[in-house]
Design a protein around this motif. Structure first.
Motif, mmCIF file in Angstrom:
data_model
loop_
_atom_site.group_PDB
_atom_site.id
_atom_site.type_symbol
_atom_site.label_atom_id
_atom_site.label_comp_id
_atom_site.label_asym_id
_atom_site.label_seq_id
_atom_site.Cartn_x
_atom_site.Cartn_y
_atom_site.Cartn_z
ATOM 1 N N GLU A 19 0.773 27.331 46.061
ATOM 2 C CA GLU A 19 1.820 27.726 46.892
ATOM 3 C C GLU A 19 3.115 26.454 46.646
ATOM 4 O O GLU A 19 4.151 27.118 46.586
ATOM 5 N N LEU A 20 2.783 25.282 46.290
ATOM 6 C CA LEU A 20 4.024 24.326 45.846
ATOM 7 C C LEU A 20 4.618 24.719 44.589
ATOM 8 O O LEU A 20 5.768 24.633 44.494
ATOM 9 N N GLU A 21 3.352 25.155 43.527
ATOM 10 C CA GLU A 21 4.001 25.661 42.243
ATOM 11 C C GLU A 21 4.958 26.949 42.526
ATOM 12 O O GLU A 21 6.015 27.141 41.838
ATOM 13 N N ARG A 22 4.586 27.740 43.563
ATOM 14 C CA ARG A 22 5.282 29.219 43.909
ATOM 15 C C ARG A 22 6.739 28.683 44.307
ATOM 16 O O ARG A 22 7.742 29.171 44.067
ATOM 17 N N THR A 23 6.396 27.848 45.332
ATOM 18 C CA THR A 23 7.824 27.193 46.123
ATOM 19 C C THR A 23 8.732 26.806 45.046
ATOM 20 O O THR A 23 10.113 26.992 45.059
ATOM 21 N N ASN A 24 8.230 25.813 44.128
ATOM 22 C CA ASN A 24 9.223 25.017 43.126
ATOM 23 C C ASN A 24 9.589 26.208 42.165
ATOM 24 O O ASN A 24 10.809 25.898 41.841
ATOM 25 N N ALA A 25 8.872 27.231 42.034
ATOM 26 C CA ALA A 25 9.378 28.057 40.858
ATOM 27 C C ALA A 25 10.592 28.916 41.562
ATOM 28 O O ALA A 25 11.524 29.351 40.948
ATOM 29 N N ALA A 26 10.306 29.220 42.854
ATOM 30 C CA ALA A 26 11.554 29.889 43.650
ATOM 31 C C ALA A 26 12.580 29.159 43.996
ATOM 32 O O ALA A 26 13.819 29.583 43.653
ATOM 33 N N LEU A 27 12.506 27.825 43.991
ATOM 34 C CA LEU A 27 13.582 26.912 44.256
ATOM 35 C C LEU A 27 14.139 26.640 42.896
ATOM 36 O O LEU A 27 15.590 26.730 42.822
ATOM 37 N N GLN A 28 13.556 26.692 41.876
ATOM 38 C CA GLN A 28 14.228 26.435 40.516
ATOM 39 C C GLN A 28 15.030 27.833 40.205
ATOM 40 O O GLN A 28 16.299 27.610 39.634
ATOM 41 N N GLN A 29 14.670 29.107 40.599
ATOM 42 C CA GLN A 29 15.157 30.285 40.357
ATOM 43 C C GLN A 29 16.460 30.063 41.174
ATOM 44 O O GLN A 29 17.391 30.717 40.805
ATOM 45 N N ALA A 30 16.403 29.732 42.353
ATOM 46 C CA ALA A 30 17.477 29.715 43.126
ATOM 47 C C ALA A 30 18.721 28.565 42.670
ATOM 48 O O ALA A 30 19.633 29.207 43.105
ATOM 49 N N LEU A 31 18.087 27.602 42.363
ATOM 50 C CA LEU A 31 19.058 26.683 41.735
ATOM 51 C C LEU A 31 19.660 27.327 40.626
ATOM 52 O O LEU A 31 20.975 27.024 40.223
ATOM 53 N N ASP A 32 19.101 27.980 39.635
ATOM 54 C CA ASP A 32 19.487 28.732 38.482
ATOM 55 C C ASP A 32 20.579 29.638 38.757
ATOM 56 O O ASP A 32 21.654 29.987 38.327
ATOM 57 N N GLU A 33 20.099 30.630 39.783
ATOM 58 C CA GLU A 33 21.045 31.631 40.405
ATOM 59 C C GLU A 33 22.392 30.893 40.835
ATOM 60 O O GLU A 33 23.365 31.264 40.638
ATOM 61 N N ASN A 34 22.114 29.723 41.641
ATOM 62 C CA ASN A 34 23.236 29.252 42.245
ATOM 63 C C ASN A 34 24.218 28.490 41.125
ATOM 64 O O ASN A 34 25.522 28.641 41.131
ATOM 65 N N ALA A 35 23.644 27.983 40.188
ATOM 66 C CA ALA A 35 24.569 27.714 39.147
ATOM 67 C C ALA A 35 25.211 28.512 38.492
ATOM 68 O O ALA A 35 26.325 28.408 37.900
ATOM 69 N N ALA A 36 24.415 29.862 38.130
ATOM 70 C CA ALA A 36 25.221 30.945 37.575
ATOM 71 C C ALA A 36 26.258 31.651 38.502
ATOM 72 O O ALA A 36 27.316 31.976 38.035
ATOM 73 N N LEU A 37 25.952 31.523 39.643
ATOM 74 C CA LEU A 37 27.100 31.955 40.639
ATOM 75 C C LEU A 37 28.216 31.099 40.671
ATOM 76 O O LEU A 37 29.493 31.612 40.656
ATOM 77 N N HIS A 38 27.964 29.954 40.672
ATOM 78 C CA HIS A 38 28.940 28.791 40.840
ATOM 79 C C HIS A 38 29.813 28.947 39.452
ATOM 80 O O HIS A 38 31.241 29.142 39.652
ATOM 81 N N THR A 39 29.240 29.227 38.181
ATOM 82 C CA THR A 39 29.876 29.403 37.007
ATOM 83 C C THR A 39 30.750 30.704 37.221
ATOM 84 O O THR A 39 31.893 30.681 36.715
ATOM 85 N N GLN A 40 30.013 31.721 37.757
ATOM 86 C CA GLN A 40 30.732 33.026 37.817
ATOM 87 C C GLN A 40 32.094 32.927 38.805
ATOM 88 O O GLN A 40 33.062 33.458 38.570
ATOM 89 N N LEU A 41 32.042 32.192 39.971
ATOM 90 C CA LEU A 41 32.836 32.001 40.845
ATOM 91 C C LEU A 41 34.139 31.215 40.188
ATOM 92 O O LEU A 41 35.273 31.467 40.364
ATOM 93 N N LEU A 42 33.848 30.172 39.307
ATOM 94 C CA LEU A 42 34.991 29.572 38.837
ATOM 95 C C LEU A 42 35.517 30.203 37.385
ATOM 96 O O LEU A 42 36.828 30.255 37.574
ATOM 97 N N VAL A 43 34.920 31.304 36.899
ATOM 98 C CA VAL A 43 35.401 32.153 35.959
ATOM 99 C C VAL A 43 36.494 33.120 36.643
ATOM 100 O O VAL A 43 37.507 33.342 36.248
#
Length: 421
Positions: free
Chosen positions: A184-208
């Motif tokens: 469960e922790l591995e799934r949660t960490n994977a989901a959190l990392q995916q969310a962080l990656d999506e947020n980083a991509a979204l932040h980059t998109q917003l700045l563009v």
């Protein structure tokens, strides 16, 4: 599973594979040495046949485990059948010689892996009967004392195995829970990392997007600048030259030529200022505080208005888009103050406040009614709406406080986004 767990698993596998052979061999040797406990050749031949059957059964089961490694340690019908047949052979051998209790003890080793559910306790109890009978002098007991001894040994063996089985089940349950928790922790960490990656991509998109929107804003601002300054200046020059063309004498012509020349110089200055403001060149070599300080000082020298700049809080290296946005807002606010406020003093403050940055521009000019601003922006100037749009594009806000005769206070508040290193 880590390397240590795999080593322990391999060792247990070896115990379950070779342990029955070893215990059977010990039982055979001890029984053969103690020939006084055997009644005669016929019975020994029967025991030898049962030993051979036990050996064949063990060879068959190990072969089955090899062919089905994924289910070799999982309770199944085949495993239960193997356990029952092995117990029957051990029970019969123990009946003739108590030394075969060593072989019967194999039932303690693998009942949890061969027999499913509640039947596991029954299997352990059956093995305890065989071992207790051998410990009490053989089966069946012949005297009351032997029966009492057998009963006591049976209770002791059964109780001990019950406790061990209970502890084993608890440990297995805890192991399963740990495995589930880790999964469960591995799934949660994977989901959190995916969310962080999506947020980083979204932040980059917003700045563009903010940068693209800023380009569009600059085009509109330049259009407004040209309309408000250069185009009006050229219109004035044309009007003065038309007067010169129809002037009755040289003195009148010279006056209007001087006016046209002054308008041309002023328009040239406005054009240079517009080109200078096209990109935040002030940020090329300096951070936002230094760029604002220079901008305020140059504006004060150019307009003759007393201008002061202040920084509060711990300075941060801001993201380029944040710095450019605040610098543009400050430039536009100062431009509006010079053109409309008739102020004697202007103060600009940049405040770093934890997770946000605030830019305040205050003047002691004539002020205005903020509700009347839409009616006053029909000339196409960049105005308050443009500054507010700039702030909102990077998740910020713009607030204006003013009233006629009491000056104006403008405050832009934006998130503190640090510079990418």
């Amino acid at each position: 599973m880590n390397e240590a767990d795999r080593r322990i698993e391999r060792r247990w596998e070896q115990v379950h594979t070779w342990g029955p052979y070893g215990l059977l061999g010990i039982s055979v040797v001890l029984a053969a040495v103690s020939t006084g406990q055997l009644d005669g050749p016929a019975e020994w031949e029967m025991d030898a046949g049962l030993v051979a059957a036990a050996l064949a059964l063990q060879l068959w089961w190990n072969g089955t485990r090899t062919r089905r490694p994924a289910r070799g340690r999982t309770p199944s019908r085949a495993g239960t059948g193997y356990y029952v047949v092995r117990w029957a052979i051990a029970f019969t051998l123990t009946w003739s010689s108590g030394f075969f209790a060593f072989f019967a003890a194999t039932g303690y080793m693998d009942a949890d892996e061969l027999i499913p559910g509640r039947w596991r306790r029954l299997g352990l109890f059956a093995s305890a009967i065989t071992v207790a009978g051998a410990q009490g002098g053989g089966l069946p007991p012949k005297t009351v004392t032997q029966w009492m001894a057998f009963g006591g040994l049976l209770v002791a063996n059964s109780g001990l195995q019950t406790v061990v089985a209970h502890l084993t089940e608890q440990e297995e349950r805890r192991s399963r829970e740990r495995v589930e928790t880790i999964s469960e922790l591995e799934r949660t960490n994977a989901a959190l990392q995916q969310a962080l990656d999506e947020n980083a991509a979204l932040h980059t998109q917003l700045l563009v997007q903010a940068r693209e929107a800023g380009v569009a804003d600059e085009r509109r601002r330049l259009a407004a600048e040209i309309h408000d300054t250069i185009a009006q200046g050229l219109t004035g020059i044309i009007a003065q030259l038309q007067v010169v063309a129809n002037a009755p004498d040289l003195a009148v012509s010279r006056v209007h030529l001087e006016r046209a020349s002054a308008l041309a110089r002023h328009s040239l200055g406005e054009a240079r200022r517009s080109v200078h403001n096209l990109a935040p060149v002030a940020l090329a070599d300096d951070g936002l505080p230094e760029a604002l300080k220079k901008t305020v000082a140059e504006w004060g020298e150019r307009t003759g208005i007393r201008a002061e700049f202040t920084v509060t809080g711990t300075g941060e290296q801001l993201h380029d888009e944040v710095s450019a946005t605040l610098l543009r807002i400050a430039q536009e606010a100062l431009s509006n103050a010079a053109r409309h406020a008739a102020a004697a003093r202007v103060g600009v403050t940049l405040s770093f406040m934890g997770d946000e940055v605030t830019l305040d521009v205050r003047d002691d000019g004539r002020g205005f009614d903020p509700l009347a601003v839409p009616a006053r922006t029909g000339t196409g100037g960049f105005g308050l709406d443009g500054m507010r749009a700039r702030a909102e594009r990077i998740a910020g806000s713009l607030a204006v406080e003013s009233e006629p005769g009491h000056g104006t206070a403008l405050s832009a508040r934006v998130p503190l986004v640090r510079h990418d290193r």
